[in-house]
Design a protein around this motif. Sequence first.
Motif, mmCIF file in Angstrom:
data_model
loop_
_atom_site.group_PDB
_atom_site.id
_atom_site.type_symbol
_atom_site.label_atom_id
_atom_site.label_comp_id
_atom_site.label_asym_id
_atom_site.label_seq_id
_atom_site.Cartn_x
_atom_site.Cartn_y
_atom_site.Cartn_z
ATOM 1 N N LEU A 70 0.825 -1.204 0.000
ATOM 2 C CA LEU A 70 0.000 0.000 0.000
ATOM 3 C C LEU A 70 0.863 1.260 0.000
ATOM 4 O O LEU A 70 0.587 2.218 -0.711
ATOM 5 C CB LEU A 70 -0.932 -0.003 1.227
ATOM 6 C CG LEU A 70 -2.186 -0.873 1.079
ATOM 7 C CD1 LEU A 70 -2.867 -1.052 2.424
ATOM 8 C CD2 LEU A 70 -3.149 -0.231 0.077
ATOM 9 N N MET A 71 1.945 1.234 0.788
ATOM 10 C CA MET A 71 2.817 2.415 0.837
ATOM 11 C C MET A 71 3.541 2.602 -0.492
ATOM 12 O O MET A 71 3.709 3.715 -0.957
ATOM 13 C CB MET A 71 3.817 2.289 1.983
ATOM 14 C CG MET A 71 3.167 2.500 3.353
ATOM 15 S SD MET A 71 4.360 2.638 4.688
ATOM 16 C CE MET A 71 5.089 1.031 4.678
ATOM 17 N N ASP A 72 3.953 1.481 -1.089
ATOM 18 C CA ASP A 72 4.635 1.571 -2.387
ATOM 19 C C ASP A 72 3.761 2.250 -3.433
ATOM 20 O O ASP A 72 4.248 2.994 -4.268
ATOM 21 C CB ASP A 72 5.032 0.179 -2.888
ATOM 22 C CG ASP A 72 6.337 -0.299 -2.269
ATOM 23 O OD1 ASP A 72 7.028 0.552 -1.678
ATOM 24 O OD2 ASP A 72 6.658 -1.497 -2.378
ATOM 25 N N THR B 151 8.067 7.776 -1.946
ATOM 26 C CA THR B 151 9.131 6.783 -1.843
ATOM 27 C C THR B 151 10.205 7.256 -0.866
ATOM 28 O O THR B 151 10.576 8.422 -0.850
ATOM 29 C CB THR B 151 9.754 6.558 -3.227
ATOM 30 O OG1 THR B 151 8.694 6.305 -4.148
ATOM 31 C CG2 THR B 151 10.706 5.370 -3.220
ATOM 32 N N VAL B 152 10.663 6.325 -0.058
ATOM 33 C CA VAL B 152 11.721 6.625 0.904
ATOM 34 C C VAL B 152 12.878 5.657 0.648
ATOM 35 O O VAL B 152 12.650 4.465 0.458
ATOM 36 C CB VAL B 152 11.210 6.465 2.359
ATOM 37 C CG1 VAL B 152 12.353 6.588 3.358
ATOM 38 C CG2 VAL B 152 10.136 7.504 2.655
ATOM 39 N N HIS B 153 14.090 6.187 0.588
ATOM 40 C CA HIS B 153 15.268 5.340 0.360
ATOM 41 C C HIS B 153 16.165 5.341 1.580
ATOM 42 O O HIS B 153 16.424 6.394 2.164
ATOM 43 C CB HIS B 153 16.090 5.854 -0.829
ATOM 44 C CG HIS B 153 15.303 5.985 -2.088
ATOM 45 N ND1 HIS B 153 15.059 4.936 -2.930
ATOM 46 C CD2 HIS B 153 14.697 7.061 -2.646
ATOM 47 C CE1 HIS B 153 14.347 5.355 -3.956
ATOM 48 N NE2 HIS B 153 14.108 6.639 -3.803
ATOM 49 N N TRP B 154 16.658 4.144 1.924
ATOM 50 C CA TRP B 154 17.594 3.999 3.037
ATOM 51 C C TRP B 154 18.924 3.526 2.487
ATOM 52 O O TRP B 154 18.979 2.920 1.424
ATOM 53 C CB TRP B 154 17.059 2.983 4.038
ATOM 54 C CG TRP B 154 15.715 3.321 4.583
ATOM 55 C CD1 TRP B 154 14.498 3.001 4.038
ATOM 56 C CD2 TRP B 154 15.430 4.069 5.776
ATOM 57 N NE1 TRP B 154 13.482 3.488 4.820
ATOM 58 C CE2 TRP B 154 14.015 4.137 5.889
ATOM 59 C CE3 TRP B 154 16.224 4.673 6.760
ATOM 60 C CZ2 TRP B 154 13.382 4.803 6.949
ATOM 61 C CZ3 TRP B 154 15.589 5.317 7.808
ATOM 62 C CH2 TRP B 154 14.192 5.387 7.895
ATOM 63 N N ILE C 52 13.705 11.085 1.475
ATOM 64 C CA ILE C 52 12.254 11.090 1.292
ATOM 65 C C ILE C 52 11.985 11.830 -0.009
ATOM 66 O O ILE C 52 12.270 13.021 -0.120
ATOM 67 C CB ILE C 52 11.559 11.791 2.483
ATOM 68 C CG1 ILE C 52 11.975 11.126 3.804
ATOM 69 C CG2 ILE C 52 10.048 11.760 2.308
ATOM 70 C CD1 ILE C 52 11.642 11.941 5.044
ATOM 71 N N GLU C 53 11.468 11.121 -0.981
ATOM 72 C CA GLU C 53 11.289 11.725 -2.307
ATOM 73 C C GLU C 53 10.077 12.647 -2.332
ATOM 74 O O GLU C 53 9.080 12.361 -2.994
ATOM 75 C CB GLU C 53 11.148 10.627 -3.371
ATOM 76 C CG GLU C 53 12.471 10.059 -3.827
ATOM 77 C CD GLU C 53 12.362 9.300 -5.140
ATOM 78 O OE1 GLU C 53 11.350 9.453 -5.848
ATOM 79 O OE2 GLU C 53 13.304 8.553 -5.441
ATOM 80 N N HIS C 54 10.173 13.721 -1.602
ATOM 81 C CA HIS C 54 9.035 14.621 -1.510
ATOM 82 C C HIS C 54 9.508 15.972 -1.012
ATOM 83 O O HIS C 54 10.347 16.058 -0.137
ATOM 84 C CB HIS C 54 8.014 14.012 -0.525
ATOM 85 C CG HIS C 54 6.758 14.813 -0.351
ATOM 86 N ND1 HIS C 54 5.938 15.125 -1.396
ATOM 87 C CD2 HIS C 54 6.190 15.356 0.756
ATOM 88 C CE1 HIS C 54 4.909 15.832 -0.942
ATOM 89 N NE2 HIS C 54 5.037 15.979 0.367
ATOM 90 N N ASN C 55 8.944 17.020 -1.599
ATOM 91 C CA ASN C 55 9.126 18.363 -1.063
ATOM 92 C C ASN C 55 7.730 18.890 -0.802
ATOM 93 O O ASN C 55 6.928 18.989 -1.721
ATOM 94 C CB ASN C 55 9.850 19.264 -2.073
ATOM 95 C CG ASN C 55 11.324 18.939 -2.177
ATOM 96 O OD1 ASN C 55 12.073 19.032 -1.208
ATOM 97 N ND2 ASN C 55 11.760 18.521 -3.365
ATOM 98 N N GLY C 56 7.424 19.202 0.445
ATOM 99 C CA GLY C 56 6.080 19.689 0.723
ATOM 100 C C GLY C 56 5.631 19.337 2.122
ATOM 101 O O GLY C 56 6.445 18.998 2.981
ATOM 102 N N SER C 57 4.335 19.398 2.328
ATOM 103 C CA SER C 57 3.829 19.295 3.692
ATOM 104 C C SER C 57 3.909 17.865 4.233
ATOM 105 O O SER C 57 3.930 16.894 3.476
ATOM 106 C CB SER C 57 2.397 19.815 3.768
ATOM 107 O OG SER C 57 1.571 19.009 2.966
#
Lengths: 308, 183, 306
Positions: free
Chosen positions: A245-247, A252-255, B77-82
């Motif tokens: 669901l998150m995907d 996207t978050v990378h570690w 975190i592939e995001h810029n924003g709230s």
Amino acid sequence: MDLSPFEKDNSVSCRLASQIPDVCKIEDCCLGIDEAGRGPVLGPMVYGICFCPVSKKEELKDLKVADSKTLTEAERENLFQKLDEARNFVGWALQILSPNIISTSMLQRTKYNLNALSHDTAIGLVQYALDSGVQLKEVYVDTVGPAEKYEEKLSQRFPGIEVTVRPKADSLFPIVSAASICAKVARDRVVKGWNFSEDLGELDTDYGSGYPNDPKTKVWLLKYLDPVFGYPQFVRFSWSTAQTLMDSKAVTVHWDDDEEDGEKAAQRQNNRSMLSYFGASAGGNNQNPTHQTHRFFTERRLKSLDTL
Amino acid sequence: MSDRWGRHFLAAQKKPAKLSSSVEEDALRHDVATGAICREVYIHAERMSSNTSVTRVHVSSVGQAQKAPVHLMPCEIEHNGSAQVSQYLTATTKDRKYEKTVSFRGRGLKGQELSCPQGYTGLVLKEINKPGSDQEDRTVKVSSVFDKLTYWNLETPPNSDDTIVMAMDWPELAEAIHGPVED
Amino acid sequence: MAAKKKRTPNVQNDSWVVVAADSVIDTDRPERDPSFVRLRNPSTDSASLYMLGGDDLQLYEVKAFEEDFHSWFVGQTVQRDGRLLFVTPMDPLFLILPYLIKVGKEGKFQPVDQVVMDEEFPACSRLLSCTRSQASLHHIAEEKEVGSLKFHRYSQEKTMTWLKKKVERTVVALKKRNISVGEGVKSTTYVRVKSESDYHEEDYLRYAHGLISEYISEDLSKALLIHLELPELTSPKETEPPSKKRKLSDKPVEAGEDYTKFNSADFARKPPKKMTAAQKSLAKVDKSGMKPMSSFFSPKVKAEKK
């Protein structure tokens, strides 16, 4: 059953226990182990042990404890009440593994799988009984994995104790049924009264059984998906249901320990080796390729910029 | 510039084709009279013009800037924003004796607060009215200020060897290197 | 578990987290706004980012702390770019120096505003507006005054004296800040070979020289090494086995000796935090029974009384 020690901090692992009946410290005892809430994507997994003197096995049988899965919630509560009333010869202990502990263990850098977590938790509880003076002679365990290996592991860990690991042990041995009832009662109560530590206001608590295929659970997981944080700590992030669901719906978050496909990993090896720490300080049009940034800067990951 | 061109030109002429490796040389060899040189002139001009552009820091905006909690996360975190930072991160952070703990996306983090060095202020700069080309001047404003940050490690307890802690050595060393020397 | 997504480039970054000297924002007139400019980096000879304070009175250096896989939460927002920019006051003489040296080869006294010019970096003339520039030119040049006009000529001798003072100041700061200047890196994962007090004065000098060399040309760096009476390290670093321990001696080193033994000192040996392939595969192994689980059992054992 007082759950307040866990409710005070439901992000960790917590042990709850009854008083040890005096008779258990004198007479040879049997002990049953079972778990509740292994499959659900929501809430904790609870491990339970229950023990009584071998001589009291028949009395335990008379309490009519049965496999907790075949019972309704009300019946389980009722049976737990009976166990509690038998406290002069029946003792129990629980280990509540919070969903957060499950997530962070399974997703750890050095992965810690659920079987290992379960085994270690069970071992910890048996050790607790021994440390409390319970004269353990027989241990009965319900299992989901291969029974032989687990039996061998436990026998080696607790020499002198006769260990029986058996699938469906909770319907075969009353002491395992009793452990299963304790675990399931605790899990139900914890899930029902889950105290969200996130500051999310009033939450819809109609999350169903917590099993991934329960439609109510699915609806809840869709409703409470945050694009950045994913889920509250009530959800097991290590479950593929949550991951999928998150995907698809979260950012996207990378570690740094993410698995990557071979080509990219190889590239990384080349690009981000020690050598990269000695890269030249300025950007693309560096006319002095021999210049090596001083290690004061490379060690601190500090570099010059050529553009904002 | 003419020196460099001359050298490249010679190198390209002398070298046998299969030994020539640099893209620049290849380009020159194939396209010696026109294209390549034009391209290099163009790149040179562009580089020069971006050197002339400046980015102005709208300093008076610091008066309206809010003090904001800042967290350096050990993941991209592939995001810029709230983001609901206070609802999720702050609300679930545990302050233990030697470290703070929290989890993000199911991963265990350990962190600590780090103050800005003496005489330094944390600023978050934000670009306003982004220009259409890189020749134009840009403007940034101060959107938030901070005097301490929280940095988080993935599972590792915070430690004086953490690079961000060591990086905070820099302002004091810079003062030694760049401060006025006596006559 | 689903396959990990590939990283996409972070285009259109429009915010930056900065730690800046208070003087950067210590201005109340909008016409005195500081600005980021690109100037010629004296060490690399190519463009680097600097900042000029209000009215160009102060020069600042811009350095970015940058580690892979980092992002910021700022208030109630995410900033994907996890860099932390440091804006620290910088001595403008470092940037003026290359221009003086270039012209100094002609051996003439010249007005400095005719020397500090660069068609590729037009902002360089603004360096002369810095408070400290005119006042400290005498550190790197001979001065002549004719009427109200000032003329300057580069002096290597003065420059060396000036740079040496910089090195000495830096040594003091290194000691004060307990910066590890010896071989290897201060790390809890390794047993420290030497305590801070064991560092030889030469370790500090060499380290400080390396730092100052970030702001001067390679030629000047070599000249400064001689001026500091430090022997040059010649052999390539790659040939040095990393296990070789650096020898220290109180005796001054004679020129002509083999100095390769010093090289390991220049090599940062902090282990990369990422795991090796072997460690990774080990990590995937079922750890059943291999790990004491005490950490999972909080001490909150509670005996129930109902």
